[in-house]
Design an enzyme around this catalytic site. Sequence first.
Site, PDB file in Angstrom:
ATOM      1  N   LYS A 321      -3.386   0.863  -4.643  1.00 38.17           N
ATOM      2  CA  LYS A 321      -2.027   0.507  -4.220  1.00 38.17           C
ATOM      3  C   LYS A 321      -1.869  -1.012  -4.172  1.00 38.17           C
ATOM      4  O   LYS A 321      -0.892  -1.560  -4.694  1.00 38.17           O
ATOM      5  CB  LYS A 321      -1.759   1.124  -2.845  1.00 38.17           C
ATOM      6  N   ARG A 326       0.559  -5.908  -6.837  1.00 31.50           N
ATOM      7  CA  ARG A 326       0.368  -7.274  -7.347  1.00 31.50           C
ATOM      8  C   ARG A 326       0.576  -7.342  -8.859  1.00 31.50           C
ATOM      9  O   ARG A 326       1.004  -8.359  -9.391  1.00 31.50           O
ATOM     10  CB  ARG A 326      -1.021  -7.782  -6.949  1.00 31.50           C
ATOM     11  N   GLY A 394       4.974  -1.901   3.714  1.00 35.02           N
ATOM     12  CA  GLY A 394       4.755  -3.192   4.372  1.00 35.02           C
ATOM     13  C   GLY A 394       4.268  -4.245   3.397  1.00 35.02           C
ATOM     14  O   GLY A 394       4.655  -5.419   3.467  1.00 35.02           O
ATOM     15  N   SER A 467      -5.392 -10.916   7.764  1.00 33.12           N
ATOM     16  CA  SER A 467      -4.442 -10.083   7.021  1.00 33.12           C
ATOM     17  C   SER A 467      -4.303 -10.565   5.595  1.00 33.12           C
ATOM     18  O   SER A 467      -3.878 -11.691   5.333  1.00 33.12           O
ATOM     19  CB  SER A 467      -3.076 -10.113   7.720  1.00 33.12           C
ATOM     20  N   GLN A 469      -2.195  -9.383   3.603  1.00 29.05           N
ATOM     21  CA  GLN A 469      -0.767  -9.454   3.285  1.00 29.05           C
ATOM     22  C   GLN A 469      -0.201 -10.822   3.628  1.00 29.05           C
ATOM     23  O   GLN A 469       0.567 -11.402   2.858  1.00 29.05           O
ATOM     24  CB  GLN A 469      -0.010  -8.357   4.035  1.00 29.05           C
ATOM     25  N   ASP A 615      -7.736   0.298   6.208  1.00 23.29           N
ATOM     26  CA  ASP A 615      -6.870   1.452   5.926  1.00 23.29           C
ATOM     27  C   ASP A 615      -7.602   2.790   6.030  1.00 23.29           C
ATOM     28  O   ASP A 615      -6.972   3.845   5.941  1.00 23.29           O
ATOM     29  CB  ASP A 615      -6.278   1.329   4.512  1.00 23.29           C
ATOM     30  N   LYS A 642       0.242  -0.431  11.980  1.00 23.29           N
ATOM     31  CA  LYS A 642       0.314   0.059  10.590  1.00 23.29           C
ATOM     32  C   LYS A 642       1.521   1.003  10.468  1.00 23.29           C
ATOM     33  O   LYS A 642       2.405   0.966  11.313  1.00 23.29           O
ATOM     34  CB  LYS A 642      -1.002   0.741  10.213  1.00 23.29           C
TER      35      LYS A 642
HETATM   36  C1  S3P Z   1      -2.848  -4.732   2.044  1.00 23.59           C
HETATM   37  C2  S3P Z   1      -3.446  -5.314   3.125  1.00 23.59           C
HETATM   38  C3  S3P Z   1      -3.747  -4.612   4.373  1.00 23.59           C
HETATM   39  C4  S3P Z   1      -3.645  -3.093   4.209  1.00 23.59           C
HETATM   40  C5  S3P Z   1      -2.453  -2.667   3.422  1.00 23.59           C
HETATM   41  C6  S3P Z   1      -2.460  -3.300   2.049  1.00 23.59           C
HETATM   42  C7  S3P Z   1      -2.576  -5.543   0.858  1.00 23.59           C
HETATM   43  O1  S3P Z   1      -2.814  -5.001   5.354  1.00 23.59           O
HETATM   44  O2  S3P Z   1      -3.637  -2.466   5.466  1.00 23.59           O
HETATM   45  O3  S3P Z   1      -2.438  -1.261   3.270  1.00 23.59           O
HETATM   46  O4  S3P Z   1      -2.276  -4.969  -0.203  1.00 23.59           O
HETATM   47  O5  S3P Z   1      -2.644  -6.764   0.952  1.00 23.59           O
HETATM   48  P1  S3P Z   1      -3.079  -6.339   6.243  1.00 23.59           P
HETATM   49  O6  S3P Z   1      -3.416  -7.374   5.296  1.00 23.59           O
HETATM   50  O7  S3P Z   1      -1.800  -6.619   6.948  1.00 23.59           O
HETATM   51  O8  S3P Z   1      -4.159  -5.937   7.163  1.00 23.59           O
END
Ligand code: S3P
Length: 735
Positions: A321, A326, A394, A467, A469, A615, A642
């Site tokens: 995912k 990306r 998210g 994180s 993200q 995750d 989450k």
């Molecule tokens: C992700 C980063 C993680 C993960 C999410 C996907 C990503 O979140 O939990 O399912 O693709 O960068 P965080 O970076 O907020 O922990």
Amino acid sequence: MIRRLVVVGLGLIGGSFAKGIRESGLCGEVVGVDLDPQSRKLAVELGVVDRCEADLAVACRDADVIQLAVPILAMEKVLALLATFDLGDAVLTDVGSAKGNVVNAARLAFGAMPARFVPGHPIAGSEQSGVEASNAQLFKRHKVILTPLPETDPEALAVVDRLWSELGADVEHMEVERHDEVLAATSHLPHLLAFGLVDSLAKRNENLDIFRYAAGGFRDFTRIAGSDPVMWHDIFLANREAVLRTLDTFRTDLDALRDAMVAGDGHQLLGVFTRARMAREHFGKILAQRAYVEPVEAEDLVFLASPGGSVTGRIRVPGDKSISHRSIMLGSLAEGITEVEGFLEGEDALATLQAFRDMGVVIEGPHHGRLTIHGVGLHGLKSAPGPIYLGNSGTSMRLLAGLLAAQSFDSTLTGDASLSRRPMGRVAEPLRAMGAVIETAAEGRPPLKIKGGRTLNGMNYEMPVASAQVKSSLLLAGLYAQGTTTVIEPAPTRDHTERMLRGFGHPVSVDGAKVSVTSDSGLKAARIEVPADISSAAFFMVAASIAEGSDLVLEHVGINPTRTGVIDILRLMGADITLDNQREAGGEPVADVRVRSASLKGIEIPEALVPLAIDEFPVIFVAAACAQGRTVLRGAQELRVKESDRIQAMADGLLKLGVSVEPTPDGIIIDGGQIGGGVVDAQGDHRIAMAFSVAALRAQAPIQIHDCANVATSFPNFLALSAQVGMRVAQEGQL
Ligand code: S3P
């Protein structure tokens, strides 16, 4: 109780309304009025009404409700007549396909809009017509739009609401103008085009040949040209202005298509066709209000997981995912054409894909995980036509926040109920420090309103939470910022953005926990092979570990060291996991993962592994529930923000299944033992739903899992693959 209902006009709609209400017993007497003696006779014989009258004044005497179901252009005449009667407190309503003209006619006839007149329009019908086609079920589960005005009496509105609800219709309220615009676009324009095209072809000399060779396309496009010409002539005259507006917009778009053909601009054509195809494919979802538009209450999807079974075979779970998101983002920002393979066709990644299509990027596919992205370059995105809806995702929202903060146009990002509760301050605040202007709802929640046209400045940012993200969001903003953007991680997190940026020829410097980018160079298109998602594979790793007699190979799984915490944790618990055929695919390490059953033991999970397995904890908790002894997790407060509060959601479910668990502010304590059966709630969180499906392998009775629809966000074929390897989980009612 309504004593007397009068239905004026006993065609298909009027007759069906009268018959349905008569059968419901809601009215003391149903009286019909029609000009045609034959229809009046039939209406009584067929039980559509109690009695019929030829004279409107006689019929309306002592009426409580008068339903006008006459052709739309006859409405003016009927209303003018009604205005000369003493109607007492009678409620007036109608079924006309356009509403503005009916309201005008009523104003003209009565001098002002009567407060007891509730304009309405049932979106139902059939190719049949006449009172003999009356069907009491015609409106069941069909929409009925009522268009009350400010002066409409709420009590009269409630009466009309009640009547339609009694027939099983879904009643909605809308403004008159909005109704006419929406219907002009969704119903009237297509009819105009169908009538117009058939006539245009039919009047040519060679029409015989044209019709002889006209196959599916012609037939499908023009089916509605078989509709009643008189009725449609009425509708076009009644809703003339709204139809003209939508027709003019369509003509402009049609001219643009023509220009593209004249110029031989295949890119433009492909853009229109791919966007249209996507919209058409997801029509069902749009109607169910999922994924691409604001959701209403989605239906509860229930999984039923039966106990026992072992897990064997070879499978490949869908694409990663994180990498799928990306690939769309960087492919869109690159110069040239990016080909992607193994793309995850789940709702989250599709939400990102749709967002970029909305911003003018031409993307072909997905078809069996293949995509062709026609990159527009770092400065080629265009403003989306409206708010960008990101569903449950998210990752889409946080990464896009960074990217959009640097664009020349404004954007709004929205999401479903779960996403709307998630913290966005963690990206909004550092982006603001770089010069971005981002508005959030209270406590940093979505929607995000991002101002365009800002100059961003690079900065050094020490992330308070580990994180990926947040890191990725800032790096994407950094592609546009003046100077260097450096992010310092408190602990290593997934590095897919860094790897993929390099794959697209953009330098990224990594120095320990520091990651930096500049805006000095652009991105060049690349080929991307998305490995299978280790987060999806994790469900089967635990499944094969806990179910006796299991031996399973998971093919081509991404084993990026920033993602393999789940393997480390399961191995510490005693799992039998081997990595075969290790290789590199598109800048990411992959392997075939073999898992055999093992007896697991409880452990203290090393805190350093938390971000590397962030995750996978829901299913790791299931492993812990099957292990001997106690498992303790600390330092994982992130799990509380989450898609659901995963500590609480898992603790609630495991407790229901009789497992001894204790949630703590930043983790959980689980004493392994027996798992019972019972009813649990996935709380709309895909990973909770799948974790409890796995738990059934060791349960003593079936587990019923509620609110599972979001499994489609990350793992659309979870049930099919589960069945293939021997797990006994299925959608309830489809066993
Ligand atoms: C992700 C980063 C993680 C993960 C999410 C996907 C990503 O979140 O939990 O399912 O693709 O960068 P965080 O970076 O907020 O922990």
